[in-house]
Design a protein around this motif. Structure first.
Motif, short mmCIF file in Angstrom:
data_model
loop_
_atom_site.label_atom_id
_atom_site.label_comp_id
_atom_site.label_asym_id
_atom_site.label_seq_id
_atom_site.Cartn_x
_atom_site.Cartn_y
_atom_site.Cartn_z
N GLY A 1 0.79 -1.24 0.00
CA GLY A 1 0.00 0.00 0.00
C GLY A 1 0.82 1.28 0.00
N THR A 2 2.15 1.17 0.14
CA THR A 2 3.00 2.38 0.08
C THR A 2 3.65 2.52 -1.30
N GLY A 3 3.44 1.56 -2.19
CA GLY A 3 4.10 1.57 -3.50
C GLY A 3 3.37 2.44 -4.51
N LEU A 4 3.85 2.41 -5.75
CA LEU A 4 3.26 3.22 -6.83
C LEU A 4 1.76 2.92 -6.97
N THR A 5 1.42 1.65 -7.16
CA THR A 5 0.02 1.27 -7.32
C THR A 5 -0.72 1.38 -5.99
N GLY A 6 -0.05 0.90 -4.94
CA GLY A 6 -0.68 0.83 -3.63
C GLY A 6 -1.19 2.18 -3.13
N ALA B 1 2.92 -3.19 4.64
CA ALA B 1 4.23 -2.91 4.05
C ALA B 1 5.25 -2.94 5.17
N ARG B 2 6.51 -3.17 4.82
CA ARG B 2 7.54 -3.22 5.87
C ARG B 2 7.64 -1.90 6.61
N GLY B 3 7.45 -0.81 5.86
CA GLY B 3 7.47 0.52 6.46
C GLY B 3 6.36 0.71 7.49
N ASP C 1 5.79 -7.56 7.38
CA ASP C 1 6.68 -8.17 6.38
C ASP C 1 5.99 -9.39 5.77
N LEU C 2 5.66 -9.28 4.50
CA LEU C 2 4.95 -10.37 3.82
C LEU C 2 5.82 -11.60 3.69
N VAL C 3 7.12 -11.42 3.58
CA VAL C 3 8.00 -12.57 3.35
C VAL C 3 8.22 -13.38 4.64
N VAL D 1 -0.87 -5.71 -4.13
CA VAL D 1 -0.10 -4.94 -5.12
C VAL D 1 1.34 -4.79 -4.60
N SER D 2 1.79 -5.82 -3.88
CA SER D 2 3.18 -5.81 -3.41
C SER D 2 4.10 -6.11 -4.59
N ASN D 3 5.39 -5.84 -4.42
CA ASN D 3 6.30 -6.02 -5.56
C ASN D 3 7.74 -6.21 -5.10
N GLY E 1 12.18 -13.85 -16.15
CA GLY E 1 12.35 -14.31 -14.77
C GLY E 1 11.32 -13.66 -13.86
N TYR E 2 11.09 -12.36 -14.05
CA TYR E 2 10.11 -11.65 -13.22
C TYR E 2 8.70 -12.21 -13.44
N TYR E 3 8.38 -12.48 -14.72
CA TYR E 3 7.04 -13.00 -15.02
C TYR E 3 6.83 -14.39 -14.42
N GLY F 1 7.83 -15.23 -11.56
CA GLY F 1 7.38 -14.89 -10.20
C GLY F 1 5.91 -14.51 -10.17
N LYS F 2 5.48 -13.72 -11.16
CA LYS F 2 4.07 -13.32 -11.20
C LYS F 2 3.16 -14.52 -11.44
N LEU F 3 3.62 -15.47 -12.28
CA LEU F 3 2.82 -16.69 -12.51
C LEU F 3 2.67 -17.48 -11.20
N GLN G 1 1.26 -2.64 -19.06
CA GLN G 1 2.28 -1.77 -18.45
C GLN G 1 1.66 -0.41 -18.13
N PHE G 2 2.17 0.19 -17.07
CA PHE G 2 1.71 1.53 -16.68
C PHE G 2 2.38 2.58 -17.58
N HIS G 3 1.82 3.79 -17.58
CA HIS G 3 2.45 4.88 -18.33
C HIS G 3 3.87 5.15 -17.78
N1 LIG Z 1 4.90 -1.47 -13.47
C1 LIG Z 1 4.00 -1.91 -14.33
O1 LIG Z 1 3.98 -1.46 -15.50
C2 LIG Z 1 2.97 -2.96 -13.90
C3 LIG Z 1 1.95 -3.32 -14.78
C4 LIG Z 1 0.98 -4.25 -14.36
C5 LIG Z 1 1.07 -4.80 -13.09
N2 LIG Z 1 2.09 -4.45 -12.25
C6 LIG Z 1 2.15 -5.04 -10.92
O2 LIG Z 1 1.79 -4.07 -9.96
C7 LIG Z 1 2.28 -4.50 -8.68
C8 LIG Z 1 2.73 -3.27 -7.90
O3 LIG Z 1 3.86 -2.69 -8.55
P1 LIG Z 1 4.37 -1.25 -8.09
O4 LIG Z 1 5.34 -0.81 -9.13
O5 LIG Z 1 3.19 -0.42 -7.73
O6 LIG Z 1 5.17 -1.63 -6.76
P2 LIG Z 1 6.28 -0.77 -5.97
O7 LIG Z 1 6.07 0.69 -6.24
O8 LIG Z 1 7.60 -1.40 -6.25
O9 LIG Z 1 5.87 -1.03 -4.45
C9 LIG Z 1 6.11 -2.26 -3.84
C10 LIG Z 1 5.32 -2.33 -2.54
O10 LIG Z 1 5.53 -3.63 -1.97
C11 LIG Z 1 5.92 -3.46 -0.61
N3 LIG Z 1 6.79 -4.58 -0.21
C12 LIG Z 1 7.91 -5.03 -0.83
N4 LIG Z 1 8.46 -6.05 -0.14
C13 LIG Z 1 7.65 -6.24 0.95
C14 LIG Z 1 7.67 -7.14 2.04
N5 LIG Z 1 8.63 -8.06 2.19
N6 LIG Z 1 6.69 -7.05 2.97
C15 LIG Z 1 5.71 -6.11 2.86
N7 LIG Z 1 5.62 -5.25 1.84
C16 LIG Z 1 6.59 -5.31 0.90
C17 LIG Z 1 6.65 -2.12 -0.57
O11 LIG Z 1 6.66 -1.56 0.72
P3 LIG Z 1 7.93 -1.66 1.73
O12 LIG Z 1 9.16 -1.45 0.90
O13 LIG Z 1 7.69 -0.61 2.78
O14 LIG Z 1 7.89 -3.02 2.32
C18 LIG Z 1 5.77 -1.30 -1.51
O15 LIG Z 1 4.64 -0.83 -0.81
C19 LIG Z 1 3.40 -5.52 -8.96
O16 LIG Z 1 3.00 -6.80 -8.50
C20 LIG Z 1 3.54 -5.52 -10.46
O17 LIG Z 1 3.82 -6.79 -10.99
C21 LIG Z 1 3.02 -3.53 -12.62
#
Ligand SMILES: NC(=O)c1ccc[n+]([C@@H]2O[C@H](COP(=O)([O-])OP(=O)(O)OC[C@H]3O[C@@H](n4cnc5c(N)ncnc54)[C@H](OP(=O)(O)O)[C@@H]3O)[C@@H](O)[C@H]2O)c1
Length: 252
Positions: free
Chosen positions: A8-13, A31-33, A37-39, A57-59, A105-107, A109-111, A131-133
């Motif tokens: 929830g602190t990330g770009l999408t989140g 989120a870790r912040g 910790d999801l892991v 929407v973690s990543n 490799g990343y995909y 993980g998504k699968l 993909q996002f803009h």
């Molecule tokens: N970029 C694209 O074009 C695109 C397109 C379609 C779908 N997506 C998908 O959208 C999703 C979100 O991507 P994003 O770019 O918005 O992500 P991001 O900005 O990289 O943010 C990642 C989030 O995950 C959290 N996180 C990471 N490790 C964690 C952990 N161990 N425990 C808890 N929280 C953790 C981070 O918070 P903390 O660091 O505080 O833990 C952060 O809030 C991804 O799954 C991606 O595959 C992306």
């Protein structure tokens, strides 16, 4: 609805949390912040107390298969197990269009993340988006050197805000399993997007060198069938960025 947003602190989140709040829902950020910790699973049970729906929407930022699979498998399993214990009724996952057609490799993980959702005890929905803009900018940041080598890819980019809105709408519905592909309004060349972004001042100024990419990746990460389409084009998004963050410095 009380909705937990993993990442929830990330770009999408951040957009998901904002959209939830604007709609009168109660978001809970995982989120870790925020001490979760999801892991490792630390903090999950306490955070999911009373939660109705989870949106994942973690990543992890990596191109390495082992890292991506390790993260999405562990994070997904821990989240789903805790969600089942908390009595969550709907688990929503954001995935990516074309991950089963393109080798990456990343995909992989998504699968795994999708497979974990399917195998979990909580009814689920997976939304695959294009993909996002922001994608061209994210790519340019990772390319070093005086010339930016950019793959000749065809994409159909979407505004992350519209993806967040679609996730929140889905969260309020009955679990759907695989929801249809969500894509942006127009097909674009990634090379052209990178050049336009640089010209607009949104990335370091340097020449862009197109790199031909073989196979399914080169033919594009486009949706394979009909589905929902976003409204905001890349150019409209670019104009919005210039008015907002770039005029105050540079987007982070
Ligand atoms: N970029 C694209 O074009 C695109 C397109 C379609 C779908 N997506 C998908 O959208 C999703 C979100 O991507 P994003 O770019 O918005 O992500 P991001 O900005 O990289 O943010 C990642 C989030 O995950 C959290 N996180 C990471 N490790 C964690 C952990 N161990 N425990 C808890 N929280 C953790 C981070 O918070 P903390 O660091 O505080 O833990 C952060 O809030 C991804 O799954 C991606 O595959 C992306």
């Amino acid at each position: 609805m009380k909705v937990a947003v993993a990442g929830g602190t990330g770009l999408t989140g951040r957009h998901v949390v904002e959209t939830l709040s604007a709609a009168g829902h109660e978001p809970v950020v995982l989120a870790r912040g925020r001490g979760v910790d999801l892991v490792s699973g630390a903090g999950l049970d306490a955070a999911l107390n009373g939660v109705d729906v989870t949106i994942d929407v973690s990543n992890v930022t990596t191109t390495r298969r082992a890292v991506a699979v390790g993260f999405f498998e562990r994070a997904g399993r821990n989240l789903l197990a805790a969600a089942a214990r908390a009595g969550v009724r709907h688990h929503v996952v954001l995935s990516i269009v074309g991950i089963d057609r393109v080798k990456s490799g990343y995909y992989q993980g998504k699968l795994c993340q999708e497979a974990v959702a399917r195998a979990g005890a909580v009814p689920w929905s997976v939304l695959r988006a294009t993909q996002f803009h922001e994608f061209a900018g994210q790519l340019l940041e990772r390319v070093p050197g005086p010339v930016a080598v950019v793959p000749k890819l065809t994409v159909q980019p979407i505004a992350v805000r519209e993806v967040a809105e679609a996730l929140v709408a889905l969260a309020g519905e009955e679990p759907r399993g695989m929801a249809g592909d969500l894509a942006g309004p127009r097909v674009e060349s990634l090379v052209t997007m990178a050049r336009r972004l640089i010209a607009a001042g949104g990335a370091r100024r340097r020449p862009v060198l197109p790199l031909w990419v073989p196979g399914p990746m080169g033919r594009g990460l486009l949706p394979s069938g009909p589905g929902a389409r976003g409204v905001q084009t890349f150019d409209q998004w670019l104009a919005e960025q210039r008015q907002d963050s770039w005029s105050a410095g540079r987007s982070e």
